[in-house]
Scaffold this motif. Structure first.
Motif, PDB file in Angstrom:
ATOM      1  N   ALA C  82       0.829  -1.208   0.000  1.00 53.00           N
ATOM      2  CA  ALA C  82       0.000   0.000   0.000  1.00 53.00           C
ATOM      3  C   ALA C  82       0.862   1.255   0.000  1.00 53.00           C
ATOM      4  N   ILE C  83       2.002   1.203   0.704  1.00 52.91           N
ATOM      5  CA  ILE C  83       2.876   2.384   0.740  1.00 52.91           C
ATOM      6  C   ILE C  83       3.385   2.688  -0.663  1.00 52.91           C
ATOM      7  N   VAL C  84       3.791   1.632  -1.379  1.00 52.95           N
ATOM      8  CA  VAL C  84       4.367   1.860  -2.705  1.00 52.95           C
ATOM      9  C   VAL C  84       3.291   2.339  -3.681  1.00 52.95           C
ATOM     10  N   VAL C  85       2.110   1.725  -3.596  1.00 54.50           N
ATOM     11  CA  VAL C  85       1.017   2.204  -4.438  1.00 54.50           C
ATOM     12  C   VAL C  85       0.664   3.634  -4.048  1.00 54.50           C
ATOM     13  N   GLY C  86       0.722   3.909  -2.724  1.00 57.73           N
ATOM     14  CA  GLY C  86       0.412   5.257  -2.253  1.00 57.73           C
ATOM     15  C   GLY C  86       1.328   6.297  -2.861  1.00 57.73           C
ATOM     16  N   VAL C  87       2.621   5.989  -2.928  1.00 56.63           N
ATOM     17  CA  VAL C  87       3.532   6.992  -3.476  1.00 56.63           C
ATOM     18  C   VAL C  87       3.301   7.156  -4.978  1.00 56.63           C
ATOM     19  N   SER C  88       2.930   6.074  -5.649  1.00 59.52           N
ATOM     20  CA  SER C  88       2.631   6.212  -7.074  1.00 59.52           C
ATOM     21  C   SER C  88       1.411   7.104  -7.281  1.00 59.52           C
ATOM     22  N   LEU C  89       0.386   6.876  -6.457  1.00 61.30           N
ATOM     23  CA  LEU C  89      -0.824   7.681  -6.610  1.00 61.30           C
ATOM     24  C   LEU C  89      -0.563   9.132  -6.230  1.00 61.30           C
ATOM     25  N   THR C  90       0.270   9.337  -5.192  1.00 57.17           N
ATOM     26  CA  THR C  90       0.627  10.702  -4.824  1.00 57.17           C
ATOM     27  C   THR C  90       1.314  11.404  -5.985  1.00 57.17           C
ATOM     28  N   ALA C  91       2.229  10.669  -6.632  1.00 53.96           N
ATOM     29  CA  ALA C  91       2.935  11.268  -7.755  1.00 53.96           C
ATOM     30  C   ALA C  91       1.962  11.645  -8.861  1.00 53.96           C
ATOM     31  N   LEU C  92       0.962  10.775  -9.090  1.00 56.24           N
ATOM     32  CA  LEU C  92      -0.024  11.091 -10.125  1.00 56.24           C
ATOM     33  C   LEU C  92      -0.833  12.326  -9.731  1.00 56.24           C
TER      34      LEU C  92
END
Lengths: 235, 179, 119
Positions: C82-92
Motif C-alpha cells: 500500500a505504501i508503494v502504491v500510495g507513493v505512485s498515486l501521490t505522484a499522479l
C-alpha cells in the motif's frame, strides 16, 4: 535554462554525493537481493536504487542528469521488470511441468526453485520500482517548466516512440498479436485504404480503428515512428 | 502497557500531523510531513514491522518528500519559510471531529493491543504462514514469502499499478510542443 | 475509560490521524496540502493495520518457523504494497496539480475556481 534559479553548484554536495552514491547503490542492491533472508525486498531496494539518481540530480542539476541518463535503459528496466515478473509467473505453465500460474517451485533443473524464483521476482519488482520512481521524479521536477522553456520536448519526444513500442511488445506472448493489431490500426488511422488489404475482417478492424482514434489520443501521438513524429509534433 | 518510546513517538506523530495541517506555508508543511513520515518509520520498527519501516523510511520520508518538494519548486513562489497558521474553518473541524468520534466509538470493540486472544488476525492463516512459510518456500523472511509466493498474483498486479502510475504521469505531463 | 486508553492507544491515534487528514482534504485551499492530507489519512490506516498485527513479545517474522511468537506478517505485506502504491498515486496527484498550475496559474483551489468562473 530556468534551472539556474534553483540549482546552485556546490562542491561540498558534489563531492559528498560522489563519495556516497556507490555505497547507496550497493545498499539498494543488497536490500533487493537479500530480501529473502532479512527485512527488505524489491520495493525498498528499488526505491533506494532510484534515490541514487535523485541524489545525483540534486548534486549535478536535474536537467544535466536527465540528459545524461539513457532513456532506453530507463524504459528497459521499467518495463523489463514487469516482463521478468510476468515471464516467471507464466513460466510454470509454458514449460509444461504441471505447474500453476506463479508456482515458482515447479521450475526444473534450478536448485531450490522457490527461493531463487522469489529472488528473481524481487529483482523484477526492484527494476520496475526504480525505473518508475526515477521517471516520476524527473517528470515532476521538469514538468512544471514554463511552456517554451522546455528543453526536454525535442530530444526525449523522439525517443518516446521506440520506448512505448518496447513496452507494448515485451509483456509476455499473449500481447504480441495485440500490439501487431495496434500498429495496423495506427497506419489505418493515417492512411485510410490500408486496413482493408491488411486484415481479413474489415469490420473488426474498422471498429477498433475508430476506437483507438477516439479514446486514446495520447497513444496516437507517442506510438508513431520517429520520422513521422518530427513533422507531426511541430504542427 | 505503553512504553515511553512509544508514547513519545505517538505524541510526535500527532503533533507533526497537526502542524502539517495548520501551517499555511506549503514548504514548511512538507518539511514537517517529512518528519512525520520519519516518525512513522521509527514507529513501525518499534511495532516490529521492519519491512514496513524500511519502506516507509525510503518511500514516505525520502521519495515522497522529494516529489512534493520538486512539484512545489516551480508552482509556488518560495520566499523563505513563514510559520503563519491557516485560519481554521471550525465548521469543517467540527465535522472532522464528529468523524473521529464515530471511529472512536468502534475502538472499544477492537481487540486489545498485543493480545492474540479474540484477535481475528491471529487465526488459522497466521499459523499456516508462520509455520509453513519456510518449509514451503525456503525463504526466511515470511513477509517476502507471502509477498511473492502466497500473494504473488496480488504483487504482480501491484507492480503493474506502479508501472501504470509512471505511464499516467508521463501522459498527464506530456507537453504539447508549440501548442 | 483510562483502562481502554492504555490498551487501545494506537487506535485512538489512528482515529485522530484520520480526522487530521480529512480536515486537510476538505478545507485546505492548497492542492499540494490536500495531497499531503490524503497521505496523512493513509498513514493513519497503516497504523491501524500494523497495530492489529502486533503481539506481546512477538518477533519480526524472519526465521525458519520454529518459534511461534511472531507478529503477524500478513498486514505487513498489505501495508508494504500500500505504501508503494500510495507513493505512485501521490505522484499522479502531484502531476495533476502541476498540470492545473500550468492551465490556471495557481495551485490554490479558490483561485482556480475563480479563474473557472471568469471564463
Amino acid at each position: 535554462m530556468s534551472d539556474g534559479r534553483t540549482y546552485v553548484e556546490s562542491p561540498i554536495i558534489m563531492a559528498t554525493v560522489r563519495l556516497v552514491a556507490p555505497f547507496v547503490l550497493t545498499y539498494g542492491l543488497f536490500i533487493t537481493l537479500h530480501g529473502a533472508s532479512s527485512p527488505g525486498g524489491g520495493f525498498q531496494g528499488g526505491v533506494i536504487v532510484a534515490s541514487v539518481i535523485v541524489m545525483l540530480s540534486f548534486a549535478y542539476g536535474i536537467d544535466p542528469t536527465w540528459e545524461w541518463l539513457d532513456k532506453r535503459v530507463l524504459v528497459g528496466i521499467t518495463s523489463g521488470g514487469i516482463a521478468v515478473f510476468a515471464a516467471l509467473a507464466l513460466g510454470p505453465i509454458l514449460l509444461g511441468t504441471g505447474g500453476d500460474f506463479l508456482e515458482l517451485g515447479s521450475y526444473p533443473v534450478i536448485p531450490n526453485p522457490w527461493k531463487y524464483g522469489i529472488e528473481l521476482v524481487e529483482v523484477g519488482i526492484a527494476m520496475t520500482v526504480a525505473g518508475v520512481v526515477i521517471v516520476l521524479f524527473f517528470q515532476l521536477a521538469r514538468g512544471a517548466m514554463p511552456p517554451g522553456g522546455s528543453p526536454y520536448a525535442k530530444p526525449s519526444a523522439q525517443r518516446v516512440p521506440s520506448r512505448s513500442r518496447g513496452e507494448a511488445a515485451q509483456p509476455g506472448t499473449e500481447s504480441a498479436d495485440q500490439s501487431g493489431d495496434e500498429t495496423a490500426d495506427q497506419t489505418g488511422h493515417e492512411v485510410s485504404d490500408e486496413p482493408v488489404d491488411r486484415t481479413d475482417t474489415p469490420t473488426d478492424a474498422d471498429s477498433s480503428a475508430t476506437d483507438s482514434g477516439r479514446s486514446t489520443p495520447v497513444d496516437d501521438g507517442s506510438d508513431r515512428p520517429s520520422p513521422a513524429d518530427e513533422g507531426d509534433d511541430r504542427r | 502497557m505503553i512504553t515511553l518510546l512509544e508514547a513519545g513517538l505517538l505524541v510526535f506523530i500527532v503533533l507533526s500531523a497537526l502542524m502539517t495541517a495548520i501551517l499555511r506555508d506549503v514548504l514548511a508543511a512538507i518539511i514537517v510531513f517529512g518528519a512525520y513520515s520519519l516518525g512513522m518509520a521509527v514507529l513501525w520498527i518499534v511495532l516490529r514491522a521492519p519491512d514496513v519501516g524500511l519502506t516507509e523510511a525510503a518511500v514516505g520520508a525520502g521519495i515522497m518528500t522529494v516529489l512534493l518538494l520538486v512539484s512545489i519548486a516551480r508552482t509556488t513562489r518560495l520566499t523563505g519559510i513563514e510559520l503563519r497558521p491557516v485560519e481554521i474553518n471550525w465548521g469543517v473541524a467540527a465535522l472532522c471531529g464528529l468523524f473521529v468520534l464515530a471511529i472512536l466509538a468502534t475502538v472499544p470493540a477492537l481487540p486489545d493491543m498485543g493480545q492474540t486472544v479474540g484477535n481475528p488476525v491471529f487465526g488459522e492463516i497466521y499459523n499456516h504462514y508462520v509455520t509453513m512459510a519456510y518449509e514451503q518456500t525456503h525463504v526466511e523472511n515470511v513477509v517476502t514469502a507471502i509477498l511473492v509466493a502466497y500473494r504473488g498474483f496480488d504483487t504482480l498486479g501491484e507492480a503493474t499499478v506502479v508501472f501504470t502510475a509512471g505511464v499516467a504521469v508521463l501522459t498527464v505531463l506530456r507537453r504539447e510542443v508549440d501548442a | 475509560m483510562m483502562e481502554l486508553l492504555t490498551t487501545h492507544y494506537n487506535y485512538v491515534v489512528f482515529a485522530v490521524l484520520l480526522g487530521i487528514g480529512l480536515y486537510m482534504i476538505i478545507d485546505d485551499e492548497n492542492l499540494v496540502k490536500k495531497v499531503i492530507g490524503l497521505n496523512v489519512f493513509q498513514t493513519g490506516i497503516f497504523l491501524f493495520f500494523i497495530t492489529i498485527s502486533v503481539r506481546d513479545g512477538g518477533l519480526p517474522a524472519v526465521g525458519k518457523g520454529s518459534e511461534s511468537a511472531y507478529v503477524n506478517p500478513l498486514p505487513h505485506v498489505l501495508i508494504l504494497t500500500a505504501i508503494v502504491v500510495g507513493v505512485s498515486l501521490t505522484a499522479l496527484a502531484l502531476a495533476l496539480v502541476v498540470r492545473i498550475h500550468e492551465e490556471y496559474g495557481s495551485i490554490r483551489e479558490d483561485v482556480v475556481v475563480e479563474v473557472l468562473e471568469d471564463e
